[in-house]
Design an enzyme around this catalytic site. Sequence first.
Site, PDB file in Angstrom:
ATOM      1  N   SER A 288     -32.659 153.279  23.208  1.00 19.17           N
ATOM      2  CA  SER A 288     -31.328 153.546  23.748  1.00 19.17           C
ATOM      3  C   SER A 288     -30.951 155.013  23.517  1.00 19.17           C
ATOM      4  CB  SER A 288     -30.323 152.578  23.114  1.00 19.17           C
ATOM      5  OG  SER A 288     -29.111 152.569  23.833  1.00 19.17           O
TER       6      SER A 288
ATOM      7  N   ASP B 131     -32.251 145.320  31.974  1.00 23.49           N
ATOM      8  CA  ASP B 131     -31.382 146.086  31.080  1.00 23.49           C
ATOM      9  C   ASP B 131     -30.045 146.333  31.780  1.00 23.49           C
ATOM     10  OD1 ASP B 131     -30.160 147.849  29.360  1.00 23.49           O
ATOM     11  OD2 ASP B 131     -31.771 149.341  29.389  1.00 23.49           O
TER      12      ASP B 131
ATOM     13  N   HIS C 109     -31.806 144.887  27.226  1.00 27.15           N
ATOM     14  CA  HIS C 109     -31.721 146.213  26.610  1.00 27.15           C
ATOM     15  C   HIS C 109     -32.338 146.257  25.213  1.00 27.15           C
ATOM     16  CE1 HIS C 109     -30.274 150.279  26.082  1.00 27.15           C
ATOM     17  NE2 HIS C 109     -29.615 149.942  24.990  1.00 27.15           N
TER      18      HIS C 109
END
Length: 462
Positions: A273, A367, A401
């Site tokens: 991320s 995601d 994610h």
Amino acid sequence: MWQVSARSLCRASSSAWQGRLPWPGPAWSPGTAPAQGLSSMAPSIRLSPAARSLFDQPLAIAVQGLRPRQQVTLRTSLRDETGELFQASARYQAGDDGELDLARCPALPGGSFSGLEPMGLLWALQPQKPFWRLVKRDVQTPFLLQLEVFEGHGECHGRLLAQAQHERAFLRDGVRRVPVREGRIRATLFLPRGSGPFPGIIDLYGTGGGLPEYRACLLANHGFAVLALAFYSYEDLPKGMKEFHLEYFEEAVNYMLHHTQVKGPGIGLLGHSKGGDLCVSMASFLKGITATALINGSVANVGAVLRYKDITIPPLGINPKRIKVGKSGIADIIDALNSPLEGPDQQSFIPLEKAQCCFLFIVGQDDHNWKSEFFAVEGSKRLQAHGKEKPEIVCYPGAGHYIEPPFFPMCAASMHLLFGKPVMWGGEPKAHCEAQIDAWQQIQAFFRKHLTGEPSGTSSKL
């Protein structure tokens, strides 16, 4: 209506799972004793390994002493370090011999999952508290997994037939955990057992801040020297995500490059991320980086101003009007970021063509935090347009994610610190679990190839 014996059902399903995991050997060890008050002939749970295993390793589960074709419900429970409870359950039918082996017997409909899923009782764990994600705060202690076997398939569990406990550990015996407080660096270094030197990696998480150690710790168990690096909201580091100075990260790179237990000449970077785009910036501007792996990362600077010497990279713009909020109150932020290919937001595109390293993009195609596949493809285009090597891109359909080490349960939604509300992360539990298993192997093979020269020998199974 056709019928098939439970034993035949178990055996017919066994081949579907074999080859997907490094499954423990056939030498079973008993778990804890049957439920108190039951005779010695009562059902009991068998686990392999018996009492303790590493969190990223499979755990073989079986029940013996059941009646032929007896219907039972298995339940797992785990509390995190804040006391929050995670649970999963599945319905099964024993074979003709009263045996129930989760590696051979599929779960029946009506529980947390169905089908042949030997590790389903772990990856299907869900929090009782909404919007809560399972993380490990102290890697020096294990998670305690409780397993229970109940009679029948009712909505209310029947009589308790057997129970066992098992420790899911993070720190392998002999792996050293070394807190690092040198200069401005706030980190923890994990060194494998043995004399070394070892291939070195810096590990960065995302917008949660603090100092998550569990991925670095698990990676060190596999022979890497891994520095889990905090970069905000930890000790005396900045409390918020307003701006980051790359000089801080440069200090950490130099620490690793000069460490006697770290094998040179370069190190690897691993980021998830926000940690992903920080790794791209480090690879683009700093020396000594040989390999960079991103897990659902961005190739544009996101969330905070980035500064390095006389260079400033602004964060990618956000349009709150593109955030969709459903009836549940959960926000879908996938369209919130502006495109780094248009207008002033082009200034946020990190010049990764300056990097002197190889790249691996791990992409969850479901995601919902942002468009990870778009970032990977655009990063690849930019690298190749400048004559650089095409990066490896491994895409996982149905993965969200938070692609974590194997067997962490998928987090579908939780609080987002930047948006201040629960957001959906995407993913389908079974596909997400399979992605985590494969991605973990891909990441290790990538770093072994580029940091030690060993051929990877790994191709994505998904």
